[in-house]
Design a protein around this motif. Structure first.
Motif, mmCIF file in Angstrom:
data_model
loop_
_atom_site.group_PDB
_atom_site.id
_atom_site.type_symbol
_atom_site.label_atom_id
_atom_site.label_comp_id
_atom_site.label_asym_id
_atom_site.label_seq_id
_atom_site.Cartn_x
_atom_site.Cartn_y
_atom_site.Cartn_z
ATOM 1 N N ASP A 76 0.520 -0.989 -0.010
ATOM 2 C CA ASP A 76 -0.052 -0.253 0.400
ATOM 3 C C ASP A 76 0.417 1.325 0.195
ATOM 4 N N PHE A 77 1.948 1.277 1.148
ATOM 5 C CA PHE A 77 2.791 2.305 0.516
ATOM 6 C C PHE A 77 3.027 2.813 -0.478
ATOM 7 N N VAL A 78 3.866 1.747 -1.428
ATOM 8 C CA VAL A 78 4.448 2.206 -2.928
ATOM 9 C C VAL A 78 3.313 2.102 -3.761
ATOM 10 N N VAL A 79 2.550 1.422 -3.451
ATOM 11 C CA VAL A 79 1.293 1.962 -4.886
ATOM 12 C C VAL A 79 0.201 2.636 -4.332
ATOM 13 N N PHE A 80 0.004 3.081 -3.620
ATOM 14 C CA PHE A 80 -0.870 4.811 -2.690
ATOM 15 C C PHE A 80 -0.108 5.353 -2.248
ATOM 16 N N GLY A 81 0.726 5.611 -2.484
ATOM 17 C CA GLY A 81 1.748 6.301 -1.606
ATOM 18 C C GLY A 81 2.736 6.977 -2.891
ATOM 19 N N MET A 82 4.077 6.307 -3.074
ATOM 20 C CA MET A 82 4.745 6.643 -3.308
ATOM 21 C C MET A 82 4.141 6.884 -4.713
#
Length: 530
Positions: free
Chosen positions: A383-389
């Motif tokens: 979630d951190f990568v897909v929806f954040g970064m």
């Protein structure tokens, strides 16, 4: 699976089982969210400007396909819940129960459409009239939008009808319509009547949910903390899914107009914004209840607690528990599954778990105050990568590693101090427990990696099990005699924890491989009982 005669369930057990049924649509929802997140972010103008190679027509076609596939679950979420609930709750003829769920949900909305038409409200295209009566398109039917809550209520009613009538015997002249065939028939009649009542009673339900949402919102920055702490405190009892669904999918999690459509619930708002090309950035009022709030504890705190438990173990035992702790950290950070770590200290130090729950809730508040906007459900590195970064600096993803590092240090310090000061028997602190862990890890059998025959024996054997089921990380069982259950033997065979709910019901916390353990145990029980 019913291993023996079915027994009546208590209200407590019912809500546990109801929460478990949410997992089927929620699991699909999580996967579709990742598909939608990747597809929408990699096809955005900002990302293509930054990485021009991604603008190739073939790649853009793939990303568009991912977005379309990912949007499926959010378009049909209520009907999926209405199917999943009778499917999950039914003891027998589950396929019939699921079919009746679809029939009942459709008929209910058709009946509501009939009532609105007879009252002269429909047909109309007047946006003001539609909004005043909360009318939306549901499966292509203009009906009152009851959302997930309406689907849950309908699903429970359909399950009750299924349990009452799936083996009904009719007179010979009508025998063709008896048994399981009668379930969708009686469902059509009953849900047709329910649909007539919905326009009259639903405003009362909507007011109640709106009042709950107002109460949470009135708490300001502490609203997310109340939610995050409450979810952790309910987790040991398996009831967290009820609270989570309320915030994610109903007005309690907020109401917003996105792309000309009114949507309710924190997760629904986030996914609608993700799927709306005219929206840039995500609503802080929605994401404050979602993944971002979990990240301080999941990506930083619990790994810090695991390291503290490792360092506090006896030096000669550390190699014995290393695999247990590493697998727990991986499940937490990559999969967002925290129970393999949490249950290592929940039973030996409940106060530590309370501190963990409070710090998790505080993480929700800190992320909200900092203005981070990372959605979805799991709070893991995906979630951190897909929806954040992937959505750029507007999500303020760069603050997550900073806060997670603070939580890592805080958890490490608190856990290390508590374990050493109060001699808490976390893994590796007790010689016998460490030996059992090493023996169990070495003696694993079967595809699940667990000694399932030994676990079954510790549960009192197949003859002691009345019902066997599982959720994401736990076996859920009803047994004839709780005295025949050997808790220590279960823990010696890598059960992370055992929760005894009452004299006949318990949960055995296994971890991410619980589905494989349950399937192997069910097959073994069938062989024994054949």
């Amino acid at each position: 699976m019913a291993a023996n005669a079915a027994s009546r369930i208590t209200v407590w057990e019912f809500f546990q089982q109801l929460g478990k049924t949410f997992m089927l649509p929620v699991a699909l929802l999580s996967f579709c969210g990742i598909m939608l997140g990747i597809g929408s972010s990699l096809s955005s103008h900002d990302v293509i400007t930054l990485f021009p190679a991604l603008g190739h027509p073939v790649l853009q076609a793939i990303f568009l396909w991912m977005s379309k596939v990912g949007s499926f679950a959010f378009s049909y979420l209520p009907v999926m819940f209405c199917i999943a609930i009778p499917l999950g709750l039914a003891r027998e003829n589950k396929g019939v129960a699921a079919f009746a769920g679809f029939v009942g949900f459709t008929v209910m909305n058709l009946a509501t459409n009939f009532w609105l038409t007879m009252k002269g409200i429909l047909p109309t295209t007047d946006a003001a009239v539609l909004k005043a009566n909360n009318v939306q398109n549901v499966l292509g039917i203009q009906s009152v939008d009851t959302g997930i809550l309406g689907a849950v209520i309908a699903g429970v009613i359909i399950w009750l009808l299924h349990e009452r009538f799936h083996n009904v015997r009719l007179p010979d002249a009508l025998a063709f319509f008896g048994g399981t065939r009668f379930v969708p028939i009686i469902t059509s009649v009953v849900m047709g009547l329910v649909g007539l009542v919905i326009p009259l009673i639903w405003p009362v339900f909507a007011m109640g949910i709106t009042a709950l949402g107002s109460m949470i919102n009135s708490a300001g920055a502490f609203g997310p903390m109340i939610f995050g702490t409450g979810e952790r405190l309910l987790l040991p009892f398996g009831l967290q899914h009820i609270l989570v669904a309320l915030i994610r999918f109903t007005e309690a999690g907020g109401t917003m107009e996105v792309c000309g459509k009114t949507v309710n619930g924190a997760l629904t708002i986030f996914q609608a914004q993700l799927n709306c090309p005219s929206v840039h950035g995500f609503s802080e009022s929605a994401t404050r209840f979602l993944s971002q709030g979990k990240m301080p504890a999941f990506l930083g705190g619990l790994p810090g607690a695991a390291l503290a438990m490792y360092h506090c173990a006896r030096p000669e035992n550390r190699h014995k528990i290393k695999g247990l702790l590493i697998s727990g950290v991986i499940a937490c950070v990559v999969g967002g599954t925290t129970e393999p770590l949490e249950f290592l200290f929940l039973f030996v130090a409940p106060v530590l778990y309370l501190i963990h729950a409070l710090l998790t809730g505080l993480g929700f508040t800190i992320m909200a105050v900092l203005g981070v906007t990372i959605g979805n459900t799991d709070g893991n590195v995906i979630d951190f990568v897909v929806f954040g970064m992937l959505h750029g600096l507007a999500t303020k993803w760069y603050l997550v590693p900073v806060v997670a590092a603070v939580w890592f240090a805080a958890y490490y310090a608190i856990f290390r101090f508590a374990i050493l000061r109060f001699n808490i028997k976390t893994p590796g602190r007790d010689v016998e427990v460490a030996r059992q862990v090493e023996t169990a890890m070495a003696g694993s059998v079967g595809k699940s990696g667990y000694n399932v025959p030994a676990i079954l024996a510790a549960l009192g054997g197949a003859e002691n099990i009345v019902t066997l089921d599982n959720c994401i990380t736990r076996l859920r069982l009803s047994v004839k005699e709780m005295a025949n259950v050997d808790v220590e033997a279960l823990k010696a065979n890598r059960a992370i924890g055992v929760v005894q709910l009452n004299q006949h019901n318990l949960q055995v916390v296994i971890g991410p491989q619980v589905q494989s353990v349950k399937d192997e145990m069910a097959a073994l029980m069938n062989m024994v009982q054949a």
